[in-house]
Design a protein around this motif. Structure first.
Motif, PDB file in Angstrom:
ATOM      1  N   ILE A 135       0.832  -1.207   0.000  1.00  0.00           N
ATOM      2  CA  ILE A 135       0.000   0.000   0.000  1.00  0.00           C
ATOM      3  C   ILE A 135       0.864   1.253   0.000  1.00  0.00           C
ATOM      4  O   ILE A 135       0.567   2.239  -0.683  1.00  0.00           O
ATOM      5  N   LYS A 136       1.954   1.232   0.739  1.00  0.00           N
ATOM      6  CA  LYS A 136       2.832   2.396   0.809  1.00  0.00           C
ATOM      7  C   LYS A 136       3.653   2.579  -0.453  1.00  0.00           C
ATOM      8  O   LYS A 136       4.064   3.697  -0.780  1.00  0.00           O
ATOM      9  N   THR A 137       3.899   1.485  -1.167  1.00  0.00           N
ATOM     10  CA  THR A 137       4.812   1.532  -2.299  1.00  0.00           C
ATOM     11  C   THR A 137       4.116   1.676  -3.638  1.00  0.00           C
ATOM     12  O   THR A 137       4.553   2.431  -4.506  1.00  0.00           O
ATOM     13  N   VAL A 138       3.029   0.932  -3.845  1.00  0.00           N
ATOM     14  CA  VAL A 138       2.330   0.942  -5.136  1.00  0.00           C
ATOM     15  C   VAL A 138       1.444   2.183  -5.222  1.00  0.00           C
ATOM     16  O   VAL A 138       0.514   2.340  -4.444  1.00  0.00           O
ATOM     17  N   LYS A 139       1.732   3.039  -6.175  1.00  0.00           N
ATOM     18  CA  LYS A 139       1.019   4.312  -6.291  1.00  0.00           C
ATOM     19  C   LYS A 139       0.203   4.433  -7.569  1.00  0.00           C
ATOM     20  O   LYS A 139      -0.464   5.442  -7.786  1.00  0.00           O
ATOM     21  N   ASP A 140       0.257   3.408  -8.428  1.00  0.00           N
ATOM     22  CA  ASP A 140      -0.337   3.554  -9.753  1.00  0.00           C
ATOM     23  C   ASP A 140      -1.717   2.947  -9.926  1.00  0.00           C
ATOM     24  O   ASP A 140      -2.314   3.085 -10.991  1.00  0.00           O
ATOM     25  N   ILE A 279      -7.269   4.118  -2.448  1.00  0.00           N
ATOM     26  CA  ILE A 279      -7.217   4.844  -3.708  1.00  0.00           C
ATOM     27  C   ILE A 279      -5.930   5.654  -3.757  1.00  0.00           C
ATOM     28  O   ILE A 279      -5.635   6.418  -2.841  1.00  0.00           O
ATOM     29  N   PRO A 280      -5.125   5.505  -4.816  1.00  0.00           N
ATOM     30  CA  PRO A 280      -3.857   6.233  -4.874  1.00  0.00           C
ATOM     31  C   PRO A 280      -4.042   7.708  -5.141  1.00  0.00           C
ATOM     32  O   PRO A 280      -5.004   8.123  -5.804  1.00  0.00           O
ATOM     33  N   GLU A 281      -3.114   8.487  -4.633  1.00  0.00           N
ATOM     34  CA  GLU A 281      -3.090   9.915  -4.914  1.00  0.00           C
ATOM     35  C   GLU A 281      -2.714  10.123  -6.369  1.00  0.00           C
ATOM     36  O   GLU A 281      -1.812   9.464  -6.891  1.00  0.00           O
ATOM     37  N   LEU A 282      -3.408  11.018  -7.051  1.00  0.00           N
ATOM     38  CA  LEU A 282      -3.106  11.295  -8.450  1.00  0.00           C
ATOM     39  C   LEU A 282      -1.764  12.008  -8.535  1.00  0.00           C
ATOM     40  O   LEU A 282      -1.548  13.035  -7.901  1.00  0.00           O
ATOM     41  N   SER A 283      -0.849  11.431  -9.306  1.00  0.00           N
ATOM     42  CA  SER A 283       0.491  12.007  -9.434  1.00  0.00           C
ATOM     43  C   SER A 283       0.874  12.071 -10.901  1.00  0.00           C
ATOM     44  O   SER A 283       0.189  11.558 -11.771  1.00  0.00           O
ATOM     45  N   MET A 284       1.997  12.681 -11.176  1.00  0.00           N
ATOM     46  CA  MET A 284       2.474  12.756 -12.550  1.00  0.00           C
ATOM     47  C   MET A 284       2.725  11.360 -13.103  1.00  0.00           C
ATOM     48  O   MET A 284       2.474  11.080 -14.268  1.00  0.00           O
ATOM     49  N   ALA A 285       3.222  10.475 -12.238  1.00  0.00           N
ATOM     50  CA  ALA A 285       3.484   9.102 -12.676  1.00  0.00           C
ATOM     51  C   ALA A 285       2.187   8.411 -13.042  1.00  0.00           C
ATOM     52  O   ALA A 285       2.103   7.675 -14.025  1.00  0.00           O
ATOM     53  N   THR A 286       1.146   8.659 -12.239  1.00  0.00           N
ATOM     54  CA  THR A 286      -0.146   8.040 -12.514  1.00  0.00           C
ATOM     55  C   THR A 286      -0.737   8.578 -13.804  1.00  0.00           C
ATOM     56  O   THR A 286      -1.289   7.847 -14.612  1.00  0.00           O
TER      57      THR A 286
END
Length: 300
Positions: A135-140, A279-286
């Motif tokens: 959960i802490k690592t996977v952001k996509d 739910i992941p935070e929306l980031s540039m990577a996402t």
């Protein structure tokens, strides 16, 4: 077509998560990826296949992993055929978190489903350590964590925990909105306060935007006093209102971050009895992914 990743260590806990996912998406076209990783004994964990002492991986470990995945496929077929579902297996000599991250990227995974199980005695924790690390690592992509003894119930009551201090984008909340709309579920926005006080202007604005995003689904706002810990409060709230799914946005200083950092011995442990939708935070990577969160929907 959804791509769903389910890590497994061939335990009953992991099998329960698999059954939940199959029932949750029974009527949708999905490809399920069952993942097992194996490593030398020095770094093996409950989500990794057995290996041998001395830190040297033998062919037996690889065979154990592959045979275990074959048995999973047999058990899935025994549950009954589903023409909308496709099943694939991944056996990898790797650390679990690293392999999950690679699989999410390489297979365009829309959702990771995992079983959760706390440790025992003084080591009791909110969720199993591997689940927390993922959960802490996977952001996509979102993560659905299923308690080890939880029997599938189609979600009709969804709690969304927030303190209204952060502005949510429409894209970030789309997985929650789509899920609630497709399931006909009620969303209960829950705000846990250390002491009850009026919302600030910023909080009121963020709440108004949240209600705007949820305008097409039935929703209510609940403000509750903290009971020893945020996790314990959310557990109590879920029990009293019959919550079927607890949703949290994963971002810095969020409730989720507090949950995974709460002291174990001095505060009551949170035994997750309710499935958790992270739910992941929306980031540039996402945003750069070819398949954005806007494409992640739930339908009947």
């Amino acid at each position: 077509m959804k791509n769903i990743l389910i890590p497994t260590d061939f335990s009953e806990n992991a099998w329960n998560a698999i059954k939940y996912a199959l029932q949750m998406f029974n009527d949708e076209k999905c490809t399920f990826y069952f993942l097992n990783t194996y490593t030398p004994a020095l770094v093996s964990s409950r989500f990794m296949a057995a290996s041998f002492e001395g830190g040297v991986l033998s062919n037996a470990a690889s065979m154990l992993s592959e045979n275990g995945l074959k048995e999973i496929l047999v058990k899935v077929e025994d549950l009954g055929p589903n023409r909308k579902h496709t099943y694939k297996t991944i056996s990898s000599f790797s650390l679990l978190v690293d392999e999950v991250m690679d699989t999410v990227a390489n297979y365009d995974i829309d959702l990771v489903v995992m079983g959760t199980k706390g440790a025992t005695g003084l080591e009791e924790v909110f969720m199993g350590s591997n689940t927390v690390r993922i959960i802490k690592t996977v952001k996509d992509c979102p993560i659905l964590a299923i308690p080890n003894t939880y029997e599938f119930t189609r979600p009709k009551e969804i709690a969304f925990a927030t303190n209204f201090n952060r502005f949510y984008t429409k894209s970030e909340l789309k997985p929650l909105v789509d899920m609630a709309a497709s399931l006909g579920a009620v969303v209960r926005i829950v705000y846990v306060q250390y002491e009850i006080k009026a919302l600030s202007e910023l909080q009121q604005f963020n709440l108004s935007m949240l209600r705007k995003y949820l305008k097409d689904v039935e929703h209510y706002v609940h403000t509750v006093s903290e009971l020893n810990s945020v996790s314990k409060t959310l557990e109590k709230f879920s029990e009293e209102l019959g919550i079927h799914l607890l949703a949290l946005l994963n971002f810095q200083h969020s409730y989720l971050e507090r949950l995974t950092r709460e002291p174990v011995v001095s505060r009551l442990a949170f035994h997750s009895k309710t499935p958790l939708f992270v739910i992941p935070e929306l980031s540039m990577a996402t945003q750069s992914r070819s398949k954005s969160q806007d494409e992640f929907t739930f339908s009947n």
